[in-house]
Design an enzyme around this catalytic site. Structure first.
Site, short mmCIF file in Angstrom:
data_model
loop_
_atom_site.label_atom_id
_atom_site.label_comp_id
_atom_site.label_asym_id
_atom_site.label_seq_id
_atom_site.Cartn_x
_atom_site.Cartn_y
_atom_site.Cartn_z
N THR A 15 46.67 68.38 24.04
CA THR A 15 45.29 68.85 23.94
C THR A 15 45.02 69.68 22.69
O THR A 15 43.87 69.90 22.33
CB THR A 15 44.91 69.69 25.18
OG1 THR A 15 45.83 70.77 25.31
CG2 THR A 15 44.94 68.84 26.44
N SER A 43 45.95 72.37 32.20
CA SER A 43 45.38 71.05 31.88
C SER A 43 45.92 69.95 32.77
O SER A 43 45.26 68.92 32.97
CB SER A 43 45.68 70.69 30.42
OG SER A 43 45.05 71.60 29.53
N CYS A 148 54.21 72.25 7.12
CA CYS A 148 53.26 71.42 6.38
C CYS A 148 53.24 71.71 4.88
O CYS A 148 53.14 70.79 4.07
CB CYS A 148 51.86 71.56 6.97
SG CYS A 148 51.30 73.26 7.17
N GLY A 179 45.38 74.03 8.93
CA GLY A 179 46.79 74.37 9.15
C GLY A 179 46.98 75.46 10.18
O GLY A 179 48.08 75.63 10.71
N GLU A 201 54.84 81.96 7.00
CA GLU A 201 54.78 80.80 6.10
C GLU A 201 55.68 80.94 4.89
O GLU A 201 56.37 80.00 4.49
CB GLU A 201 53.33 80.58 5.66
CG GLU A 201 53.02 79.19 5.19
CD GLU A 201 52.80 78.21 6.33
OE1 GLU A 201 52.50 77.04 6.04
OE2 GLU A 201 52.92 78.60 7.50
N HIS A 242 46.64 70.95 1.52
CA HIS A 242 47.30 72.12 0.94
C HIS A 242 47.55 71.88 -0.55
O HIS A 242 48.18 70.88 -0.93
CB HIS A 242 48.63 72.39 1.63
CG HIS A 242 48.51 72.92 3.02
ND1 HIS A 242 47.31 73.33 3.58
CD2 HIS A 242 49.46 73.11 3.99
CE1 HIS A 242 47.53 73.74 4.82
NE2 HIS A 242 48.81 73.62 5.09
#
Length: 353
Positions: A15, A43, A148, A179, A201, A242
């Site tokens: 989801t 859910s 990513c 992101g 990150e 990115h």
């Protein structure tokens, strides 16, 4: 592969925004068929259309909307599972699935740096798949997709590393709001603004490339590449894509023309195997002082190619350049699907079908 012989797969965390991107990309996949959708207890038991806030740009397919969401428990019919789980819960759930004999191909960060767990970019380190034979989960195993922002940069680094070697690099990112998931950064924080911090990150960008670009040793673990990396990560008001400014030092001298040639000629295992999600050219050099740009170039190679530009000599390092990649396609769901395609083509999924 015929329609009736497609491989049944499940999506964990179906989801969420990454789970939705998995669904969008897998709906017409020639090899894989979405069989089960799993999500949180709140859910489970609902039709997918009732459990999800669908935010993709394509309409939700009726056959997916009607599926009943199940819990993320390892009692699914599909033995191949894509994990789009939040890191707060992914670690234990993914281990439980692997111990129960499932193949877990994960977009989550939890197991990326574990021994014997491949941190995969299929064009870069396909040989690392060998490590799954030495995992301690029994019949199942885990393979992970990198962060990513790491993926686009490492795609650009691989041809350079192969031909010239890299000793050190500095990277400054300008990362899209997608992101951060949905609903992501509040509009009052990102409009007319740059947020010079993305939790965790920078640490990922400074550690993950060394594992991906490393080599397997006799213990079937990775000897990390000896590259010093400094990263600064920023969130900017772009939806997808990115952009990263990279400076690097080479081990062996190479000319600008030689580096561009290495990018434009780069091809690897996914291209040789003609995998469905493999871009014809994984790295594309764009001439022009103003390229690459997210709005213009994030969808090159159906969102699976890294676009590179502005290669020039640097006053502190040897060279600098800009690289752009689509963070939710190559950097998340699409990159993870490409891993699964590589695993199928190399025979790693046969005994689970």
């Amino acid at each position: 592969m015929s329609e009736d012989k497609k491989i049944k797969v499940a999506i964990l965390g179906a989801t969420g925004s990454v789970g939705q991107k998995f669904i969008e990309l897998l709906c017409d996949h020639p090899w894989f068929e979405i069989h089960e959708l799993a999500a949180s207890d709140r859910s489970a038991g609902k039709k997918y259309s009732e459990a999800v806030n669908w935010v993709m740009q394509t309409p939700l397919r009726k056959e997916i909307a009607e599926k009943v969401v199940v819990k993320c428990d390892p009692n699914l019919e599909s033995k191949i599972v894509f994990s789009a789980l939040d890191a707060s819960v992914a670690g234990e759930i993914e281990e439980n699935f692997a111990k129960a004999g499932y193949v877990v191909i994960s977009n989550s960060k939890n197991h990326r740096m574990d021994d014997h767990v491949p941190l995969m970019i299929p064009e870069v380190n396909a040989d690392h798949l060998e490590m799954v034979k030495y995992q301690k989960f029994g019949r199942g195993f885990i393979v992970t997709n990198p962060n990513c922002s790491t993926i686009g940069m490492v795609l650009a680094l691989k041809p350079i590393q192969e031909k010239f070697g890299i000793t050190a690099l500095n990277v400054v990112t300008m990362q899209a709001v997608s992101g951060g998931g949905y609903p992501g950064v509040p509009s009052m924080d990102i409009i007319d603004n740059v947020v010079p911090f993305i939790g965790g990150e920078e640490a990922k960008m400074e550690s993950e490339p060394a594992k991906i670009l490393g080599s397997l040793n006799k213990d079937h673990k990775v000897d990390f590449a000896d590259i010093k990396i400094s990263a600064q990560c920023n969130r900017v008001g772009v939806i997808d894509g990115h952009t990263e400014c990279v400076q690097l030092n080479l081990k062996k001298k190479g000319s600008r023309e030689e580096i561009i040639k290495a990018w434009n000629e780069f091809s690897a295992e996914p291209q040789k195997l003609n995998l469905p999600f493999a871009p014809k050219n994984p790295t594309i050099y764009l001439e022009g002082d103003k390229y690459p740009q997210p709005k213009m170039h994030r969808n090159l190679g159906k969102g699976m190619a890294a676009s590179i530009g502005r290669l020039r000599e640097d006053t502190l390092f040897d060279y600098k350049f800009v690289v752009l990649s689509h963070n939710t396609i190559r950097g998340a769901a699409g990159g993870t699907i490409l891993i699964a395609e590589l695993m199928k083509a190399k025979g790693y999924l046969e005994k689970y079908l």
